[in-house]
Write a protein that holds these residues in place. Sequence first.
Motif, PDB file in Angstrom:
ATOM      1  N   THR A  60     115.443  36.331  68.181  1.00 54.67           N
ATOM      2  CA  THR A  60     115.370  38.455  68.037  1.00 54.67           C
ATOM      3  C   THR A  60     114.036  38.636  67.130  1.00 54.67           C
ATOM      4  OG1 THR A  60     117.290  39.166  69.402  1.00 54.67           O
ATOM      5  CG2 THR A  60     115.764  40.685  68.446  1.00 54.67           C
ATOM      6  N   ILE A  61     112.254  39.195  67.421  1.00 56.20           N
ATOM      7  CA  ILE A  61     111.833  40.162  66.304  1.00 56.20           C
ATOM      8  C   ILE A  61     112.175  41.741  66.712  1.00 56.20           C
ATOM      9  CG2 ILE A  61     110.238  39.677  65.423  1.00 56.20           C
ATOM     10  CD1 ILE A  61     109.426  37.391  66.770  1.00 56.20           C
ATOM     11  N   SER A  62     112.295  41.874  65.314  1.00 57.23           N
ATOM     12  CA  SER A  62     112.521  43.682  65.485  1.00 57.23           C
ATOM     13  C   SER A  62     111.351  44.098  64.274  1.00 57.23           C
ATOM     14  CB  SER A  62     113.928  43.870  64.918  1.00 57.23           C
ATOM     15  OG  SER A  62     114.637  43.127  65.990  1.00 57.23           O
ATOM     16  N   VAL A  63     110.382  44.975  64.883  1.00 55.96           N
ATOM     17  CA  VAL A  63     109.858  45.932  64.157  1.00 55.96           C
ATOM     18  C   VAL A  63     110.127  47.270  63.914  1.00 55.96           C
ATOM     19  CG1 VAL A  63     107.567  45.737  63.335  1.00 55.96           C
ATOM     20  CG2 VAL A  63     108.147  44.279  64.879  1.00 55.96           C
ATOM     21  N   THR A  64     110.158  47.763  62.940  1.00 57.17           N
ATOM     22  CA  THR A  64     110.760  49.298  62.586  1.00 57.17           C
ATOM     23  C   THR A  64     109.253  49.742  62.775  1.00 57.17           C
ATOM     24  OG1 THR A  64     110.357  48.726  60.018  1.00 57.17           O
ATOM     25  CG2 THR A  64     112.543  48.394  61.286  1.00 57.17           C
ATOM     26  N   GLU A  65     109.985  51.380  62.313  1.00 60.24           N
ATOM     27  CA  GLU A  65     108.482  51.976  62.199  1.00 60.24           C
ATOM     28  C   GLU A  65     107.940  52.379  61.064  1.00 60.24           C
ATOM     29  OE1 GLU A  65     109.063  56.193  63.924  1.00 60.24           O
ATOM     30  OE2 GLU A  65     110.095  55.613  65.568  1.00 60.24           O
ATOM     31  N   ILE A  71     114.344  38.531  62.041  1.00 60.39           N
ATOM     32  CA  ILE A  71     114.224  37.329  62.643  1.00 60.39           C
ATOM     33  C   ILE A  71     115.383  38.016  63.053  1.00 60.39           C
ATOM     34  CG2 ILE A  71     114.468  35.311  63.111  1.00 60.39           C
ATOM     35  CD1 ILE A  71     111.559  35.258  61.907  1.00 60.39           C
ATOM     36  N   ASP A  72     116.062  38.151  63.552  1.00 61.28           N
ATOM     37  CA  ASP A  72     117.924  37.917  63.908  1.00 61.28           C
ATOM     38  C   ASP A  72     118.525  39.140  62.626  1.00 61.28           C
ATOM     39  OD1 ASP A  72     117.862  36.690  66.470  1.00 61.28           O
ATOM     40  OD2 ASP A  72     117.894  34.598  65.404  1.00 61.28           O
ATOM     41  N   LYS A  73     118.068  39.589  62.751  1.00 62.64           N
ATOM     42  CA  LYS A  73     118.186  40.839  61.696  1.00 62.64           C
ATOM     43  C   LYS A  73     118.398  40.127  59.933  1.00 62.64           C
ATOM     44  CE  LYS A  73     121.773  43.097  64.252  1.00 62.64           C
ATOM     45  NZ  LYS A  73     123.752  42.719  64.494  1.00 62.64           N
ATOM     46  N   GLN A  74     117.586  39.620  59.962  1.00 62.15           N
ATOM     47  CA  GLN A  74     117.323  38.868  59.156  1.00 62.15           C
ATOM     48  C   GLN A  74     115.536  39.564  57.908  1.00 62.15           C
ATOM     49  OE1 GLN A  74     117.243  34.596  58.407  1.00 62.15           O
ATOM     50  NE2 GLN A  74     116.607  34.672  56.250  1.00 62.15           N
ATOM     51  N   GLU A  75     115.344  40.744  57.349  1.00 63.27           N
ATOM     52  CA  GLU A  75     114.007  40.783  56.474  1.00 63.27           C
ATOM     53  C   GLU A  75     113.056  39.956  56.301  1.00 63.27           C
ATOM     54  OE1 GLU A  75     114.135  44.466  55.067  1.00 63.27           O
ATOM     55  OE2 GLU A  75     112.708  44.768  54.464  1.00 63.27           O
ATOM     56  N   THR A  76     112.327  40.002  56.768  1.00 68.05           N
ATOM     57  CA  THR A  76     110.410  38.847  56.532  1.00 68.05           C
ATOM     58  C   THR A  76     109.893  39.778  56.131  1.00 68.05           C
ATOM     59  OG1 THR A  76     109.561  37.021  56.295  1.00 68.05           O
ATOM     60  CG2 THR A  76     110.336  38.082  58.795  1.00 68.05           C
TER      61      THR A  76
END
Length: 131
Positions: A60-65, A71-76
């Motif tokens: 999972t790649i998550s992008v915040t506002e 990447i899987d709850k690990q910030e990069t």
Amino acid sequence: MAIKRNRRFHAEVHASSMSDIMFFLLLFFLIISTLANPNVIRMTLPKSKTNEKTNKQLITISVTEEKRFYIDKQETSFENLEKELLAQIDPNKEQTVVIRIPFNMQVQDLVDVLQIGVKNNLKFVIATNPN
């Protein structure tokens, strides 16, 4: 004895060659139309009405506002996103990358993330809400 022969001219149009020409024109335009836009990003979009379970591994790649990437709850950072994503992908398994991005983000932000998948030949899916 005067025998008259009936020699009237009858105009005929042979349409068999016309159908061959139309068939070749149809094929030509179908082939050209598929090649007209080669830079389209191809990806599968999930249907939001059905929930399908899969045995494939998901990353999972998550992008915040605030444009923070996880990447899987690990910030990069965005600069390290490709390197860290490729480090987590196992080439022996069929893996899918799920992108979670807010609906009010710009399209360019989504395209920037999808370009990583296109460049590395990865399968990307955009997560949606059920409604």
